[in-house]
Scaffold this motif. Structure first.
Motif, PDB file in Angstrom:
ATOM      1  N   GLY A 112       1.048  -1.533   0.152  1.00 28.66           N
ATOM      2  CA  GLY A 112      -0.436   0.285  -0.214  1.00 28.66           C
ATOM      3  C   GLY A 112       0.226   1.237   0.429  1.00 28.66           C
ATOM      4  O   GLY A 112      -0.089   2.362   0.101  1.00 28.66           O
ATOM      5  N   GLU A 113       2.017   1.102  -0.262  1.00 28.72           N
ATOM      6  CA  GLU A 113       2.636   1.721  -0.057  1.00 28.72           C
ATOM      7  C   GLU A 113       2.169   3.780  -1.448  1.00 28.72           C
ATOM      8  O   GLU A 113       2.077   4.755  -1.063  1.00 28.72           O
ATOM      9  N   GLU A 114       1.828   3.089  -2.095  1.00 28.05           N
ATOM     10  CA  GLU A 114       1.384   3.725  -3.306  1.00 28.05           C
ATOM     11  C   GLU A 114       0.119   4.864  -3.177  1.00 28.05           C
ATOM     12  O   GLU A 114       0.110   6.010  -3.274  1.00 28.05           O
ATOM     13  N   LEU A 115      -0.879   4.558  -1.607  1.00 24.56           N
ATOM     14  CA  LEU A 115      -1.617   5.595  -1.435  1.00 24.56           C
ATOM     15  C   LEU A 115      -1.477   6.246  -0.673  1.00 24.56           C
ATOM     16  O   LEU A 115      -1.720   7.423  -0.527  1.00 24.56           O
ATOM     17  N   ILE A 116      -0.202   6.878   0.142  1.00 23.92           N
ATOM     18  CA  ILE A 116       0.801   7.643   0.674  1.00 23.92           C
ATOM     19  C   ILE A 116       0.681   9.352   0.255  1.00 23.92           C
ATOM     20  O   ILE A 116       0.699  10.086   0.231  1.00 23.92           O
ATOM     21  N   ALA A 117       1.022   8.037  -1.002  1.00 29.46           N
ATOM     22  CA  ALA A 117       1.524  10.117  -2.857  1.00 29.46           C
ATOM     23  C   ALA A 117      -0.338  10.754  -2.467  1.00 29.46           C
ATOM     24  O   ALA A 117       0.063  12.297  -2.270  1.00 29.46           O
ATOM     25  N   HIS A 118      -1.312   9.645  -1.917  1.00 24.22           N
ATOM     26  CA  HIS A 118      -2.323  10.523  -2.346  1.00 24.22           C
ATOM     27  C   HIS A 118      -3.203  10.958  -0.980  1.00 24.22           C
ATOM     28  O   HIS A 118      -4.424  11.687  -0.971  1.00 24.22           O
ATOM     29  N   LEU A 119      -2.415  10.648   0.030  1.00 24.62           N
ATOM     30  CA  LEU A 119      -2.706  11.005   1.367  1.00 24.62           C
ATOM     31  C   LEU A 119      -1.905  11.797   1.956  1.00 24.62           C
ATOM     32  O   LEU A 119      -0.765  12.137   1.790  1.00 24.62           O
ATOM     33  N   PRO A 120      -2.609  12.652   2.888  1.00 25.86           N
ATOM     34  CA  PRO A 120      -1.641  13.749   3.785  1.00 25.86           C
ATOM     35  C   PRO A 120      -1.204  13.480   5.010  1.00 25.86           C
ATOM     36  O   PRO A 120      -1.772  13.413   6.292  1.00 25.86           O
ATOM     37  N   CYS A 121      -0.269  12.409   4.808  1.00 24.17           N
ATOM     38  CA  CYS A 121       0.701  11.557   5.687  1.00 24.17           C
ATOM     39  C   CYS A 121       1.657  12.869   5.963  1.00 24.17           C
ATOM     40  O   CYS A 121       2.217  13.449   5.142  1.00 24.17           O
ATOM     41  N   PRO A 122       1.901  13.004   7.328  1.00 20.04           N
ATOM     42  CA  PRO A 122       3.414  13.292   7.885  1.00 20.04           C
ATOM     43  C   PRO A 122       4.154  13.172   7.303  1.00 20.04           C
ATOM     44  O   PRO A 122       5.204  13.876   7.143  1.00 20.04           O
ATOM     45  N   SER A 123       4.437  12.233   6.623  1.00 24.68           N
ATOM     46  CA  SER A 123       5.704  11.928   6.379  1.00 24.68           C
ATOM     47  C   SER A 123       6.626  12.305   5.372  1.00 24.68           C
ATOM     48  O   SER A 123       6.586  12.503   4.679  1.00 24.68           O
ATOM     49  N   MET A 124       5.275  12.713   4.508  1.00 25.72           N
ATOM     50  CA  MET A 124       5.555  13.004   3.223  1.00 25.72           C
ATOM     51  C   MET A 124       6.327  14.161   2.721  1.00 25.72           C
ATOM     52  O   MET A 124       6.391  15.158   1.981  1.00 25.72           O
ATOM     53  N   GLU A 125       5.619  15.589   3.657  1.00 26.75           N
ATOM     54  CA  GLU A 125       6.075  16.589   4.523  1.00 26.75           C
ATOM     55  C   GLU A 125       7.521  16.826   3.829  1.00 26.75           C
ATOM     56  O   GLU A 125       7.885  17.945   4.038  1.00 26.75           O
ATOM     57  N   THR A 126       8.466  15.783   3.967  1.00 29.95           N
ATOM     58  CA  THR A 126       9.653  16.025   4.784  1.00 29.95           C
ATOM     59  C   THR A 126      10.526  15.144   3.687  1.00 29.95           C
ATOM     60  O   THR A 126      11.740  15.479   3.475  1.00 29.95           O
ATOM     61  N   THR A 127       9.419  14.819   2.626  1.00 27.59           N
ATOM     62  CA  THR A 127      10.126  13.801   1.373  1.00 27.59           C
ATOM     63  C   THR A 127       9.801  15.593   0.231  1.00 27.59           C
ATOM     64  O   THR A 127       9.305  16.050  -0.008  1.00 27.59           O
TER      65      THR A 127
END
Length: 100
Positions: free
Chosen positions: A85-100
């Motif tokens: 399910g890692e593909e879902l992270i790009a479609h969701l407001p996950c805090p870890s995405m803010e640092t990448t």
């Protein structure tokens, strides 16, 4: 849990896609693995993962996941079961995405 405490985002995993996967892909365990992936990304409390009926996409070797935000259907993401399910992270407001 009351309705006001429920997550505003839902990830509905296509049950039919799970059943069509090769046994070695571990399809029936995929929703739990998606939850674990989302939890590691900081989205675990924000996204409810559940099963749903056929979404009509039927990708070979993949699983369709329909995202709902505030009760409205948004994206359909085709998930590779090997990526949990890692593909879902790009479609969701996950805090870890803010640092990448």
């Amino acid at each position: 849990m009351s309705d006001s405490d429920s997550p505003e985002t839902q990830a509905q995993v296509c049950h039919r896609c799970l059943m069509r996967l090769e046994t070695s892909a571990g399809g029936v365990d995929l929703p739990r693995r998606i939850r674990a992936t989302l939890a590691r990304s900081g989205c675990g409390e924000r996204v409810r993962v559940s099963l749903t009926g056929c979404l009509g996409w039927c990708p070979v070797g993949r699983v369709s996941v329909q995202l709902f935000r505030d009760g409205q259907a948004s994206d359909v993401v085709l998930v590779d079961p090997a990526r949990d399910g890692e593909e879902l992270i790009a479609h969701l407001p996950c805090p870890s995405m803010e640092t990448t």
